[in-house]
Design a protein around this motif. Structure first.
Motif, PDB file in Angstrom:
ATOM      1  N   PRO A  58      23.065 -41.664 -36.027  1.00 16.52           N
ATOM      2  CA  PRO A  58      23.516 -40.651 -34.659  1.00 16.52           C
ATOM      3  C   PRO A  58      23.426 -39.245 -34.928  1.00 16.52           C
ATOM      4  O   PRO A  58      23.639 -38.745 -36.224  1.00 16.52           O
ATOM      5  N   LEU A  59      23.075 -38.538 -33.925  1.00 16.92           N
ATOM      6  CA  LEU A  59      23.052 -37.184 -33.638  1.00 16.92           C
ATOM      7  C   LEU A  59      24.288 -36.372 -33.065  1.00 16.92           C
ATOM      8  O   LEU A  59      24.836 -36.979 -32.152  1.00 16.92           O
ATOM      9  N   PRO A  60      24.587 -35.279 -33.463  1.00 15.66           N
ATOM     10  CA  PRO A  60      25.977 -34.706 -32.816  1.00 15.66           C
ATOM     11  C   PRO A  60      25.371 -34.271 -31.688  1.00 15.66           C
ATOM     12  O   PRO A  60      24.421 -33.563 -31.331  1.00 15.66           O
ATOM     13  N   LEU A  61      26.276 -34.398 -30.694  1.00 11.13           N
ATOM     14  CA  LEU A  61      26.273 -33.802 -29.355  1.00 11.13           C
ATOM     15  C   LEU A  61      26.885 -32.508 -29.219  1.00 11.13           C
ATOM     16  O   LEU A  61      27.822 -32.275 -29.729  1.00 11.13           O
ATOM     17  N   ASP A  62      26.162 -31.471 -28.283  1.00 16.51           N
ATOM     18  CA  ASP A  62      26.835 -30.240 -27.913  1.00 16.51           C
ATOM     19  C   ASP A  62      28.278 -30.457 -27.103  1.00 16.51           C
ATOM     20  O   ASP A  62      28.289 -31.168 -26.736  1.00 16.51           O
ATOM     21  N   SER A  63      29.004 -29.572 -27.610  1.00 19.46           N
ATOM     22  CA  SER A  63      30.497 -29.678 -27.235  1.00 19.46           C
ATOM     23  C   SER A  63      30.442 -29.877 -25.458  1.00 19.46           C
ATOM     24  O   SER A  63      31.511 -30.275 -24.832  1.00 19.46           O
ATOM     25  N   GLN A  64      29.365 -28.976 -24.861  1.00 17.00           N
ATOM     26  CA  GLN A  64      29.436 -28.910 -23.420  1.00 17.00           C
ATOM     27  C   GLN A  64      28.533 -29.967 -22.675  1.00 17.00           C
ATOM     28  O   GLN A  64      28.226 -29.943 -21.635  1.00 17.00           O
ATOM     29  N   ALA A  65      28.230 -31.087 -23.641  1.00 12.33           N
ATOM     30  CA  ALA A  65      27.169 -31.796 -23.082  1.00 12.33           C
ATOM     31  C   ALA A  65      27.698 -32.691 -21.888  1.00 12.33           C
ATOM     32  O   ALA A  65      26.857 -32.723 -20.917  1.00 12.33           O
ATOM     33  N   LEU A  66      28.817 -33.331 -22.029  1.00 13.71           N
ATOM     34  CA  LEU A  66      29.460 -34.099 -20.760  1.00 13.71           C
ATOM     35  C   LEU A  66      29.493 -33.114 -19.504  1.00 13.71           C
ATOM     36  O   LEU A  66      29.067 -33.601 -18.530  1.00 13.71           O
TER      37      LEU A  66
END
Length: 227
Positions: A58-66
Motif C-alpha cells: 500500500p501507498l500512503p495517502l495525503d492527510s487531506q485526501a478524504l
C-alpha cells in the motif's frame, strides 16, 4: 439449457479484470447468465485477482485526501442527497417487473427492450439480417440472424471474435453451436458457419477488428455489410 462450448480462460480473466471492450464484456455477461460453469470460473478468476491485490504494497495517502474527494463530489448538502437516493430506491421498488423473453439474457435486453422478432433488422442479403448495437470502441457488436441453410462466407479474423447463440444453431469447423454456446476465436481461426436447423439462427457477435473473407464475393460485399 445444455451448454457445450465455453470461453477460454484468458477471456474470463480479462472479463474479471474489467479489461474487455464493452461489446465483448456484454457478450460474456450474457453467457454467464445462462452458464453456471463459466460463472464459477469467473469467481475463481476474481479470487485470484483479489489475492494478487493483497500482495501489492500500500501507498500512503495525503492527510487531506478524504476532504479533497468529498469537496469534488460536492456533498455539502447531505439531506438533499439522501432524499434523492430515497426517491431512486422507491422508484426501483415500484417499477413494474418486465417479462424478459427466455432467448434474451437480461444484460442484452437492457439494450434491446423488445423481443428478437420485433427488432428493426437490416437485410444483408438472401436470408441474412443484422442489427448493429452501436456500442462504440474497437470493432463492432451486432446481432446476426440467418435463415435455415444460410452460411456466412468462409473467413478468418484480424483480431478476436466472440459469438453467443441466442436461438437456433449452426455448425462450422469447430463443431455444432446451439443456444447458450459461445465461440471464442482468435486470428488463427478459419471457419464458415452454416445454419443447420429448420429455424433462424440468431447470434450476438462481438469483434475487435474486421473479418477477413477468403473468397472474392465475401471481399466484394464486405464494405456493404460492415462485417
Amino acid at each position: 439449457m445444455n451448454i457445450s462450448h465455453h470461453f477460454d480462460d484468458a477471456t474470463l480473466m480479462a472479463y474479471a479484470s474489467g479489461s474487455l471492450p464493452q461489446g465483448m464484456a456484454l457478450l460474456v455477461a450474457c453467457h454467464l447468465h445462462w452458464c453456471s460453469e463459466c460463472r464459477q470460473r469467473v469467481q475463481e478468476a476474481e479470487a485470484i485477482g483479489g489475492s494478487l491485490l493483497t500482495q501489492i504494497a500500500p501507498l500512503p495517502l495525503d492527510s487531506q485526501a478524504l476532504d479533497q474527494v468529498l469537496a469534488r463530489l460536492d456533498l455539502n448538502d447531505q439531506d438533499v442527497l439522501g432524499d434523492a437516493m430515497a426517491e431512486e430506491v422507491s422508484a426501483q421498488i415500484l417499477k413494474p417487473q418486465v417479462q424478459i423473453p427466455g432467448d434474451i439474457p437480461p444484460p442484452l435486453y437492457h439494450y434491446l427492450q423488445k423481443p428478437l422478432d420485433q427488432l428493426p433488422w437490416k437485410r444483408l442479403g438472401y436470408g441474412a439480417h443484422q442489427l448493429d448495437l452501436h456500442l462504440g470502441g474497437p470493432g463492432a457488436t451486432r446481432l446476426l440472424r440467418l435463415a435455415p441453410g444460410v452460411s456466412v462466407p468462409h473467413h478468418s479474423h484480424s483480431g478476436s471474435e466472440l459469438t453467443l447463440v441466442l436461438r437456433g444453431s449452426y455448425t462450422d469447423e469447430f463443431g455444432r453451436f446451439a443456444a447458450g454456446d459461445v465461440a471464442d476465436l482468435d486470428g488463427e481461426a478459419h471457419h464458415q458457419p452454416i445454419v443447420d436447423t429448420d429455424q433462424d439462427c440468431i447470434c450476438l457477435i462481438a469483434t475487435d477488428a474486421p473479418l477477413k473473407f477468403s473468397g472474392l464475393m465475401g471481399r466484394l460485399v464486405q464494405p456493404l455489410i460492415g462485417l
